[in-house]
Design an enzyme around this catalytic site. Structure first.
Site, short mmCIF file in Angstrom:
data_model
loop_
_atom_site.label_atom_id
_atom_site.label_comp_id
_atom_site.label_asym_id
_atom_site.label_seq_id
_atom_site.Cartn_x
_atom_site.Cartn_y
_atom_site.Cartn_z
N CYS A 164 0.86 -1.35 0.08
CA CYS A 164 -0.17 -0.03 0.22
C CYS A 164 0.75 1.36 0.02
O CYS A 164 0.86 2.07 -0.96
CB CYS A 164 -1.08 0.09 1.06
SG CYS A 164 -1.91 -1.62 1.13
C1 UGA Z 1 -1.55 0.54 5.54
C2 UGA Z 1 -2.19 1.44 6.16
O1 UGA Z 1 -1.70 1.45 7.75
C3 UGA Z 1 -3.65 1.13 6.45
O2 UGA Z 1 -4.77 2.12 7.15
C4 UGA Z 1 -4.21 1.05 4.96
O3 UGA Z 1 -5.52 0.56 4.76
C5 UGA Z 1 -3.39 0.23 4.19
O4 UGA Z 1 -2.03 0.65 4.26
C6 UGA Z 1 -4.02 0.18 2.87
O5 UGA Z 1 -4.00 0.96 1.91
O6 UGA Z 1 -4.68 -1.08 2.53
P1 UGA Z 1 -0.22 -1.91 5.81
O7 UGA Z 1 0.37 -1.84 4.44
O8 UGA Z 1 -1.08 -3.16 5.96
O9 UGA Z 1 -1.41 -0.77 6.09
O10 UGA Z 1 0.50 -1.93 7.03
P2 UGA Z 1 1.05 -0.79 8.27
O11 UGA Z 1 1.22 -1.39 9.46
O12 UGA Z 1 0.61 0.63 7.86
O13 UGA Z 1 2.71 -0.68 7.81
C7 UGA Z 1 3.31 -0.59 6.52
C8 UGA Z 1 4.88 -0.33 6.94
O14 UGA Z 1 5.29 0.56 7.71
C9 UGA Z 1 5.37 -1.59 7.35
O15 UGA Z 1 6.45 -2.01 6.45
C10 UGA Z 1 5.57 -1.23 8.80
O16 UGA Z 1 6.92 -1.94 9.18
C11 UGA Z 1 6.33 0.24 8.52
N1 UGA Z 1 6.08 1.03 9.68
C12 UGA Z 1 4.86 1.20 10.20
C13 UGA Z 1 7.53 1.81 9.97
O17 UGA Z 1 8.56 1.49 9.54
N2 UGA Z 1 7.28 2.43 11.29
C14 UGA Z 1 6.13 2.64 11.97
O18 UGA Z 1 6.15 3.46 12.86
C15 UGA Z 1 4.80 2.07 11.57
#
Ligand code: UGA
Length: 423
Positions: free
Chosen positions: A263
């Site tokens: 995403c």
């Molecule tokens: C993301 C959004 O959080 C959702 O709200 C959205 O619906 C979704 O995309 C989508 O468009 O369908 P997702 O990709 O499942 O969800 O994962 P996240 O939990 O947001 O994490 C994304 C990435 O950011 C991961 O690689 C995670 O490790 C990284 N991350 C997250 C960080 O490096 N630091 C953080 O503080 C948080």
């Protein structure tokens, strides 16, 4: 209500299962017979916490999957939940959205009911109005006032999608009129969350903006983390203090090897492309991607600084999924790290609690271990790439290493004296 969901991927399947949990009668339409068979056998084709329980509870009663669109005329609402993968130039490929719209329209031709088609796929602003509505109406041979349309973006995190559906921060419904918005809102009855009613394009833009802003928070934290690293400051302490400001908030400030998944990278690229096509220069969004792309190289650089020449060394990689709680490796930050290590002649032993098979498809030649201990045994360095909670408990496993150099992406280990990419 009777609800159809077109697309049985992460979003479609979770949405359908959760609507069934809310008491609706739900049909999933997917063109993949294997996926349909698996759903009907109550076995989720993907790993998602809580999903199997929902399938067990509702498949056979008020939830089913099929390859046929015939359920649609029998339902009140149809959600489009198909993928919008990136085109080679970064823009969103809308061909599946368009094809689904046409298929929905063609089965509604003879239907006399007022049917509302809801776009849940992440689509660039203007898509519902310019692509979905004309395609559905053309195939259905209906006029604008004979059918309803809405745009209802999803904010589901992989691995927590069921929880996010049941406990949303908000439910955004973009529509042309109150009647269509009310029909969509009815489907969510039982959830306690504020509704925000907007126009169609604003709803589409809310999704892109939310993902881009979250990605910006991460790249911002990573940039601050890179500065902190050079100054010998712990960025996690810094961001804890920063996030306590209510105007900023504590989430998505964890520095690491960058964001992955299907995403954030895709949606930020699509927004950049969209901005460029209208003559805007999205400087900030481009930098968000830039910081993110450089971050994995930094962890390898740090490893090199700690153990010297990498050629012939054995390195353990803990965590392959793009984040914890999923077997999804799409855009995982481990991929560029493994690529660079292999190019440098490193022998890799990798371990992920559930994503070994997914990564095996990309790197079939590296050694996949069934425990962290097996990956660490005899290794001369270790990179912790995914924030799996179970890594928190690793302690004496690290004593098995030949040389105890451990570098983390996100901070997850509880052992003392550890080093991270940004601290
Ligand atoms: C993301 C959004 O959080 C959702 O709200 C959205 O619906 C979704 O995309 C989508 O468009 O369908 P997702 O990709 O499942 O969800 O994962 P996240 O939990 O947001 O994490 C994304 C990435 O950011 C991961 O690689 C995670 O490790 C990284 N991350 C997250 C960080 O490096 N630091 C953080 O503080 C948080």
């Amino acid at each position: 209500m009777k609800i159809s969901v077109v697309g049985g991927g992460y979003v479609g399947l979770v949405t359908a299962a959760c609507f069934a949990e809310l008491g609706h009668d739900v049909s999933i339409i997917d063109h993949g017979p294997a996926k349909v068979k698996s759903i009907n056998a109550k076995k989720p084709p993907i790993y998602e916490e809580g999903l199997e329980e929902l399938l067990k509870r509702h498949v056979g009663t008020r939830l089913r999957a099929s390859t046929s669109y015939d359920f649609i005329p029998l339902s009140d609402l149809t959600f489009i939940c198909v993928g919008t993968p990136p085109n080679p130039d970064g823009s969103a490929d809308l061909s599946k959205v368009e094809a689904a719209s046409r298929s929905i329209g063609s089965v509604l031709k003879k239907s006399g009911n007022y049917h509302v088609v809801v776009v849940k796929s992440t689509v660039p602003p203007g898509t519902t109005q310019k692509i979905v509505i004309p395609a559905v109406l053309h195939e259905a041979e209906k006029s604008e006032d004979e059918m309803g349309f809405a745009m209802n973006p999803e904010f589901l995190r992989e691995g927590h999608a069921v929880e996010d559906f049941i406990h949303p921060d908000r439910i955004v419904i973009g529509s042309r009129n109150l009647r269509d918005a009310a029909r969509v809102a009815n489907a969510y009855q039982g959830l306690s969350a504020p509704f925000l009613r907007t126009g169609l394009t604003a709803a589409e833009m809310i999704k892109y903006t939310s993902n881009s802003f979250l990605a910006t928070k991460i790249s911002f934290s990573n940039e601050i983390g890179n500065i902190c690293k050079k100054l010998g400051i712990d960025v996690y302490e810094v961001m804890k203090g920063v996030g306590m400001d209510r105007r900023i908030g504590p989430s998505f400030l964890d520095a690491g090897a960058g964001f992955g998944g299907s995403c954030f990278p895709k949606d930020v690229h699509a927004l950049i492309k969209l901005a460029e096509t209208i003559g805007e220069d999205p400087i900030l969004l481009r930098s968000v991607i830039d910081v993110n792309e450089k971050q994995p190289g930094r962890i390898v650089q740090l490893l090199r600084a700690r153990i010297g020449e990498l050629k012939g060394k054995r390195i353990a990689i803990l965590g392959l999924a793009f984040k914890d709680n999923t077997d999804d490796v799409r855009e995982s930050r481990s991929i560029p790290v493994i690529e660079e290590l292999l190019e440098s002649g490193v022998v890799i032993t990798a371990y992920d609690p559930i994503a070994n098979p997914s990564m095996h498809k990309i790197f079939p030649t590296i050694t996949y271990c069934s425990t962290a201990a097996d990956a660490l045994r005899g290794a001369e360095g270790c990179l912790v790439m995914t924030e799996w909670p179970e890594f928190e408990d690793l302690k004496e496993e690290f004593d098995l290493m030949a040389n105890k150099v451990i570098i983390e992406g996100r901070r997850i280990l509880s052992i003392k004296g550890g080093e991270g990419i940004c601290w």
